[in-house]
Structure formats: C-alpha cells, structure tokens
Design an enzyme around this catalytic site. Sequence first.
Site, short mmCIF file in Angstrom:
data_model
loop_
_atom_site.label_atom_id
_atom_site.label_comp_id
_atom_site.label_asym_id
_atom_site.label_seq_id
_atom_site.Cartn_x
_atom_site.Cartn_y
_atom_site.Cartn_z
N GLY A 11 4.84 40.95 51.51
CA GLY A 11 5.34 40.78 52.88
C GLY A 11 4.28 41.24 53.87
O GLY A 11 4.57 41.77 54.94
N GLY A 14 4.11 40.68 57.63
CA GLY A 14 5.27 41.13 58.42
C GLY A 14 4.97 42.38 59.23
O GLY A 14 3.89 42.97 59.13
N ILE A 16 6.42 45.51 59.23
CA ILE A 16 6.33 46.82 58.55
C ILE A 16 4.92 46.98 57.97
O ILE A 16 4.26 48.00 58.16
CB ILE A 16 7.40 46.99 57.45
CG1 ILE A 16 8.79 47.09 58.08
CG2 ILE A 16 7.11 48.23 56.60
CD1 ILE A 16 9.93 47.18 57.08
N ALA A 17 4.46 45.93 57.28
CA ALA A 17 3.12 45.98 56.70
C ALA A 17 2.06 46.20 57.77
O ALA A 17 1.11 46.95 57.57
CB ALA A 17 2.84 44.68 55.93
N ASP A 42 1.74 37.26 50.64
CA ASP A 42 2.85 36.74 51.42
C ASP A 42 3.09 35.29 51.01
O ASP A 42 2.35 34.74 50.19
CB ASP A 42 2.60 36.87 52.93
CG ASP A 42 3.92 37.18 53.68
OD1 ASP A 42 4.92 36.47 53.42
OD2 ASP A 42 3.95 38.12 54.49
N ASN A 105 17.42 37.37 47.02
CA ASN A 105 16.49 38.44 46.67
C ASN A 105 16.35 38.66 45.17
O ASN A 105 15.28 39.05 44.70
CB ASN A 105 16.86 39.72 47.41
CG ASN A 105 16.36 39.67 48.84
OD1 ASN A 105 15.17 39.54 49.07
ND2 ASN A 105 17.27 39.70 49.79
N GLN A 112 8.84 38.82 40.87
CA GLN A 112 7.82 39.86 41.06
C GLN A 112 7.84 40.87 39.91
O GLN A 112 6.78 41.37 39.50
CB GLN A 112 8.01 40.53 42.41
CG GLN A 112 7.74 39.55 43.55
CD GLN A 112 7.68 40.17 44.92
OE1 GLN A 112 8.07 41.32 45.12
NE2 GLN A 112 7.20 39.41 45.88
N VAL A 129 10.77 48.36 49.11
CA VAL A 129 11.19 48.59 50.49
C VAL A 129 12.14 47.48 50.96
O VAL A 129 13.10 47.72 51.68
CB VAL A 129 9.97 48.65 51.43
CG1 VAL A 129 10.39 48.86 52.88
CG2 VAL A 129 8.99 49.73 50.98
N HIS A 187 20.69 52.58 50.10
CA HIS A 187 20.08 52.44 51.42
C HIS A 187 20.90 51.40 52.19
O HIS A 187 20.50 50.26 52.38
CB HIS A 187 18.61 52.00 51.30
CG HIS A 187 17.98 51.71 52.63
ND1 HIS A 187 17.83 52.69 53.58
CD2 HIS A 187 17.51 50.56 53.18
CE1 HIS A 187 17.27 52.14 54.66
NE2 HIS A 187 17.08 50.86 54.44
#
Length: 334
Positions: A11, A14, A16-17, A42, A105, A112, A129, A187
Amino acid sequence: MSEPIRVLVTGAAGQIAYSLLYSIGNGSVFGKDQPIILVLLDITPMMGVLDGVLMELQDCALPLLQDVIATDKEEVAFKDLDVAVLVGSMPRREGMERKDLLKANVKIFKSQGAALEKYAKKSVKVIVVGNPANTNCLTASKSAPSIPKENFSCLTRLDHNRAKSQIALKLGVTADDVKNVIIWGNHSSTQYPDVNHAKVKLQGKEVGVYEALKDDSWLKGEFITTVQQRGAAVIKARKLSSAMSAAKAISDHIRDIWFGTPEGEFVSMGVISDGNSYGVPDDLLYSFPVVIKNKTWKFVEGLPINDFSREKMDLTAKELTEEKETAFEFLSSA
C-alpha cells in the site's frame, strides 16, 4: 555498517505509507547504523503515484537507504524479506457490509501470505496494519505455514498510544509519563482500553492511574469510548483516516520488536493467542500486553482481571471469533 535488511511496505502509494517511509529510511525505526533496501508494493493502477514516492525518497538523499524498489509484482516484493509491513488493504466503502470487506481482504492477505511462504526469509517479521487488521494477520499467517506464527503481529499500538495520550491530557502530564496501558482484543470499536495496571509519573513518583485520576466513571465510560471511536472522530474531522499517528504507531511497534521493550514496561500488539493465561480462546489474533526481548515477544502474565474487564475482553474475543469464522469460510473457497 551492518548488512542491509530488506523491508517491504505494501500500500506504498497510500497516505499511511507516505508518513511512514521517511521514518524507516532515516534510521528512526531500525537504528542509525542499519542500511535498508526498501521495497514498495502497490496495485498496478497506483504505479504512477508510486513513482512519485520513489522520486521523493531518492530526493531525501538518506544515507541508510541503499536501494528503493517500486513494484506491483508479489514475486519481486516478497523476495528475501527481513520485515514486511502490510499496510495495503481494501478500504471499507460506504454501504459495504463488514462481511464484504472481510471477503475482499481474505483474498489479498491469502495471496500475500502465500507470497511470504514462497519468497521471504523464514525469519521474516510481519506486521499487519490494513484493516480488519487482526483477521487479515491471521489469514496471512495461515497462508504461510512454514513461518512461525509468533512472527506475525498486527497493529494495536495506535489504540495504545491514543489511550496513553487521553490519560496524559486528563492529568496534565506528557504521554511519556504514562505507561502500561493495555489494549485487549480487536482493532475495532469492541477493543478494550484497560488502565487498571497503568502507571503515571506524578511529581517524580509512579502512581496507579485509577488512584491518580480518582474518576472511575470517566475511566469506565468516556475514556473507553473516546479511544474506541477515535479513528472515526479523525475521519469525521479530517475527511481522511489517521495517517501521521498511524505511521508513528507502526514505527513504535516495529522499533520495539527490533530493540525490545524498556525494563518494567509493556506494550500492546495483536498476536496469536495460543497459550495465553487470560482465558482468550486459542487461534485468535488478539491484542495483548507483551514484553519483547531479542526480537521475541512474551505475554505479560499474571495481571489480575476484574469482572468489568472480563466482560469487555470476552466481548471483543467473540467478535474476533465471528470474524475468523467468516474469513475462514472465504479462505477455503478462495
């Protein structure tokens, strides 16, 4: 100088990265004498943006960055990894059921996980994350059976830091003066921020948070809901999800795995629940208090759990069990 380590961030185009990559590259995560080969993954439509990120990293002229590789191919991204930070996930769109989100997901994290299994070092540390982080992490781990389960963790450090900062704000101290808050469970909005064992430094002395605050109704009410709903509050205000604070929490989480936790302090992270002493069912990816030494985490044992905490811990375990069951239905058919 040490040998370079290979660190993947998914990602990577994005936001956050974008906040995280500089911290990794400048030595504040893995130390000032650890060279890094940074791998950015990505999806294909984001490769143009990722090229811009790559250019900026080059323009930072960071001495520790030996190489930066941008790719949309898993076989390139996951090769010989020491650390994988899995930030990319399918975001929840308006009107989307949680079940649909899980399904999308599961597909990503199964793929992955299989790539980690096939290409990465068996000693790789994997930090998830992308949400729903706990179940995504479990999915990746199940798809990489030859990598130890203990090497997988998911981020609840952002919640942990949020809890710390709420206590610090209430007491008029710095966040650094507060330690040993705990995030139990998922979370999600069922997480349980627990300060029964937390300490605060007041006038040079360590005091229990309950004793220092003398406000049980706030601690059992507004404090918990504020932490649980903080992510939503940021989105409402900023129209974007937490990025700077998420990146800082990821840095904290990885640094503690790499260098260990300070003496007398514990942190929260989502880890495999097998063998815990808190009555949480095995085979869940659940946030616990942990201490870390030699890159290996251990549960903090023997903390007394009152009835109020027990109920909250069970509730979030129930949600995680349901998520896991839904995900595994998709996993077997994916």
